[in-house]
Scaffold this motif. Structure first.
Motif, short mmCIF file in Angstrom:
data_model
loop_
_atom_site.label_atom_id
_atom_site.label_comp_id
_atom_site.label_asym_id
_atom_site.label_seq_id
_atom_site.Cartn_x
_atom_site.Cartn_y
_atom_site.Cartn_z
N ARG A 3 35.54 46.86 53.31
CA ARG A 3 35.29 45.56 53.94
C ARG A 3 35.01 45.70 55.44
O ARG A 3 34.21 44.96 56.00
CB ARG A 3 36.50 44.65 53.72
CG ARG A 3 36.28 43.25 54.21
CD ARG A 3 37.46 42.35 53.88
NE ARG A 3 37.54 41.96 52.50
CZ ARG A 3 36.90 40.93 51.96
NH1 ARG A 3 36.10 40.19 52.69
NH2 ARG A 3 37.07 40.61 50.71
N GLU A 4 35.67 46.64 56.11
CA GLU A 4 35.55 46.81 57.57
C GLU A 4 34.83 48.11 57.90
O GLU A 4 35.04 49.11 57.21
CB GLU A 4 36.94 46.86 58.22
CG GLU A 4 37.87 45.73 57.82
CD GLU A 4 37.67 44.47 58.63
OE1 GLU A 4 37.05 44.56 59.71
OE2 GLU A 4 38.13 43.41 58.18
N GLU A 6 33.36 50.28 61.68
CA GLU A 6 33.20 50.26 63.13
C GLU A 6 32.61 51.60 63.58
O GLU A 6 32.94 52.64 63.03
CB GLU A 6 34.57 50.04 63.77
CG GLU A 6 34.54 49.93 65.28
CD GLU A 6 35.91 49.59 65.83
OE1 GLU A 6 36.34 48.42 65.68
OE2 GLU A 6 36.55 50.50 66.38
N GLN A 38 27.97 52.04 56.90
CA GLN A 38 29.09 51.53 56.11
C GLN A 38 28.93 51.96 54.65
O GLN A 38 29.89 52.42 54.03
CB GLN A 38 29.14 50.00 56.20
CG GLN A 38 30.25 49.39 55.35
CD GLN A 38 30.13 47.88 55.23
OE1 GLN A 38 29.03 47.34 55.16
NE2 GLN A 38 31.27 47.21 55.23
N SER A 78 31.58 46.46 65.55
CA SER A 78 32.53 46.23 64.46
C SER A 78 31.89 45.27 63.49
O SER A 78 31.32 44.26 63.90
CB SER A 78 33.82 45.60 64.99
OG SER A 78 34.40 46.40 65.98
N ARG A 80 32.23 43.35 59.49
CA ARG A 80 33.10 42.98 58.37
C ARG A 80 32.23 42.41 57.27
O ARG A 80 31.38 41.55 57.53
CB ARG A 80 34.12 41.94 58.83
CG ARG A 80 35.01 41.44 57.74
CD ARG A 80 36.08 40.48 58.30
NE ARG A 80 36.80 39.83 57.24
CZ ARG A 80 37.78 40.38 56.53
NH1 ARG A 80 38.15 41.62 56.79
NH2 ARG A 80 38.39 39.72 55.58
N HIS A 91 27.75 39.48 56.12
CA HIS A 91 28.44 40.28 57.14
C HIS A 91 28.66 39.46 58.41
O HIS A 91 27.88 38.57 58.72
CB HIS A 91 27.58 41.49 57.55
CG HIS A 91 27.36 42.49 56.48
ND1 HIS A 91 26.19 42.57 55.78
CD2 HIS A 91 28.15 43.48 56.00
CE1 HIS A 91 26.26 43.57 54.92
NE2 HIS A 91 27.44 44.13 55.03
#
Length: 129
Positions: A3-4, A6, A38, A78, A80, A91
């Protein structure tokens, strides 16, 4: 999919305008880098994803700019994944220099086949709200 995500990025000279400020369009490139990285961090390769006959395309994107970033700045991007279900992935993003908010954005990505027909995202990408 995680989900996250960075990552840090150092602003390159060619990303700036005549005043040494990051051109607004480059933020959208930063967000794309984040989406691809990601996916890679989750163990999937976007090139392989496309070879399977699917593509992830931007359906909607917006960005609010708070402060200028300049050549040589180290930015932390960052992101998400707010939702990934059906044929879309939503996102949100924040760009910071140190603790200072530079920009924030949202995007909706659609999954399509090579003919542009909407397709369900693969199960391994799904994230419920």
């Amino acid at each position: 999919m995680s989900r996250e995500y960075e990552f840090d990025l150092t602003v390159r000279y060619y990303e700036t305008d005549g005043q040494g400020v990051v051109h607004h369009a480059n933020y959208f490139k930063y967000f794309e880098i984040g989406r691809i990285e990601q996916l890679k961090a989750t163990g999937y390769d976007y090139a392989e994803f496309e070879r399977s006959g699917l593509m992830l395309v931007v359906s909607k994107i917006s960005c609010k700019y708070h402060r200028p970033a300049r050549f040589g700045d180290t930015l932390t991007i960052s992101m998400r994944t707010e939702r990934a279900r059906g044929a879309r992935i939503d996102h949100s993003y924040q760009v910071k220099r140190g603790g200072e908010l530079i920009a924030e954005a949202q995007s909706t990505i659609a999954c399509v086949d090579r003919n542009g027909h909407v397709q369900r995202i693969p199960e391994y990408l799904e994230i419920d709200e």
